[in-house]
Scaffold this motif. Structure first.
Motif, PDB file in Angstrom:
ATOM      1  N   THR A 195       0.677   6.100  -0.695  1.00  0.00           N
ATOM      2  CA  THR A 195      -0.036   6.796  -0.819  1.00  0.00           C
ATOM      3  C   THR A 195       0.679   7.547  -1.773  1.00  0.00           C
ATOM      4  O   THR A 195       1.621   8.369  -2.070  1.00  0.00           O
ATOM      5  CB  THR A 195       0.600   7.594   0.124  1.00  0.00           C
ATOM      6  N   GLU A 253       5.906   8.289  -0.017  1.00  0.00           N
ATOM      7  CA  GLU A 253       6.896   7.137   0.872  1.00  0.00           C
ATOM      8  C   GLU A 253       8.377   7.429   0.109  1.00  0.00           C
ATOM      9  O   GLU A 253       8.394   8.268  -0.761  1.00  0.00           O
ATOM     10  CB  GLU A 253       6.544   5.550   1.265  1.00  0.00           C
ATOM     11  N   VAL A 279       0.527  -1.234   0.183  1.00  0.00           N
ATOM     12  CA  VAL A 279      -0.228   0.075  -0.146  1.00  0.00           C
ATOM     13  C   VAL A 279       1.090   1.232  -0.043  1.00  0.00           C
ATOM     14  O   VAL A 279       1.393   1.962   0.956  1.00  0.00           O
ATOM     15  CB  VAL A 279      -0.950   0.131   1.157  1.00  0.00           C
ATOM     16  N   ARG A 320      -2.932  12.767  -0.749  1.00  0.00           N
ATOM     17  CA  ARG A 320      -3.051  11.316   0.363  1.00  0.00           C
ATOM     18  C   ARG A 320      -3.833  10.258   0.093  1.00  0.00           C
ATOM     19  O   ARG A 320      -4.307   9.280   1.005  1.00  0.00           O
ATOM     20  CB  ARG A 320      -3.471  12.186   1.373  1.00  0.00           C
ATOM     21  N   SER A 321      -4.247   9.847  -0.851  1.00  0.00           N
ATOM     22  CA  SER A 321      -5.263   8.484  -1.526  1.00  0.00           C
ATOM     23  C   SER A 321      -4.274   7.629  -1.511  1.00  0.00           C
ATOM     24  O   SER A 321      -3.133   7.561  -2.275  1.00  0.00           O
ATOM     25  CB  SER A 321      -5.853   9.131  -2.915  1.00  0.00           C
ATOM     26  N   ARG A 322      -4.551   6.833  -1.212  1.00  0.00           N
ATOM     27  CA  ARG A 322      -3.410   5.083  -1.120  1.00  0.00           C
ATOM     28  C   ARG A 322      -4.557   4.446  -1.802  1.00  0.00           C
ATOM     29  O   ARG A 322      -5.543   4.726  -2.682  1.00  0.00           O
ATOM     30  CB  ARG A 322      -3.929   4.495   0.571  1.00  0.00           C
TER      31      ARG A 322
END
Length: 90
Positions: free
Chosen positions: A5, A42, A3, A9-11
């Protein structure tokens, strides 16, 4: 799946086996084998660590499955010389 990002900020989840490369330019960009690119929040080191954990989990799960299968097949087999149907049931 790992996962990640996006910058908004949408994952989202991505199959790490389809990642061609990860680069920091300075934002971390994931380039997929089909040419799709994703810019993520990240760091490159974080992405690599997630990929390593994912692959370690796959290997650990496979090892447990093999152990479980080995345990099931390690039960002693019935003696082939003995009659499988007891005399009383004939």
């Amino acid at each position: 799946m790992i996962v990640l990002t996006r910058l908004n900020r949408s994952r989202f989840a991505v199959n790490p086996d389809l990642i061609e490369r990860v680069q920091a330019t300075p934002d971390t960009t994931i380039i997929m084998v089909d040419g799709a690119t994703f810019v993520v929040t990240e760091t490159m080191d974080d992405v690599i660590a997630q990929i390593v954990r994912f692959r370690a989990g796959v290997l650990a799960t496979a090892a447990r499955l093999v152990e479980r299968t080995d345990d099931e097949t390690s039960e002693p087999l019935p003696d082939e010389t003995s009659d499988p149907v007891p005399e009383a049931e004939r």
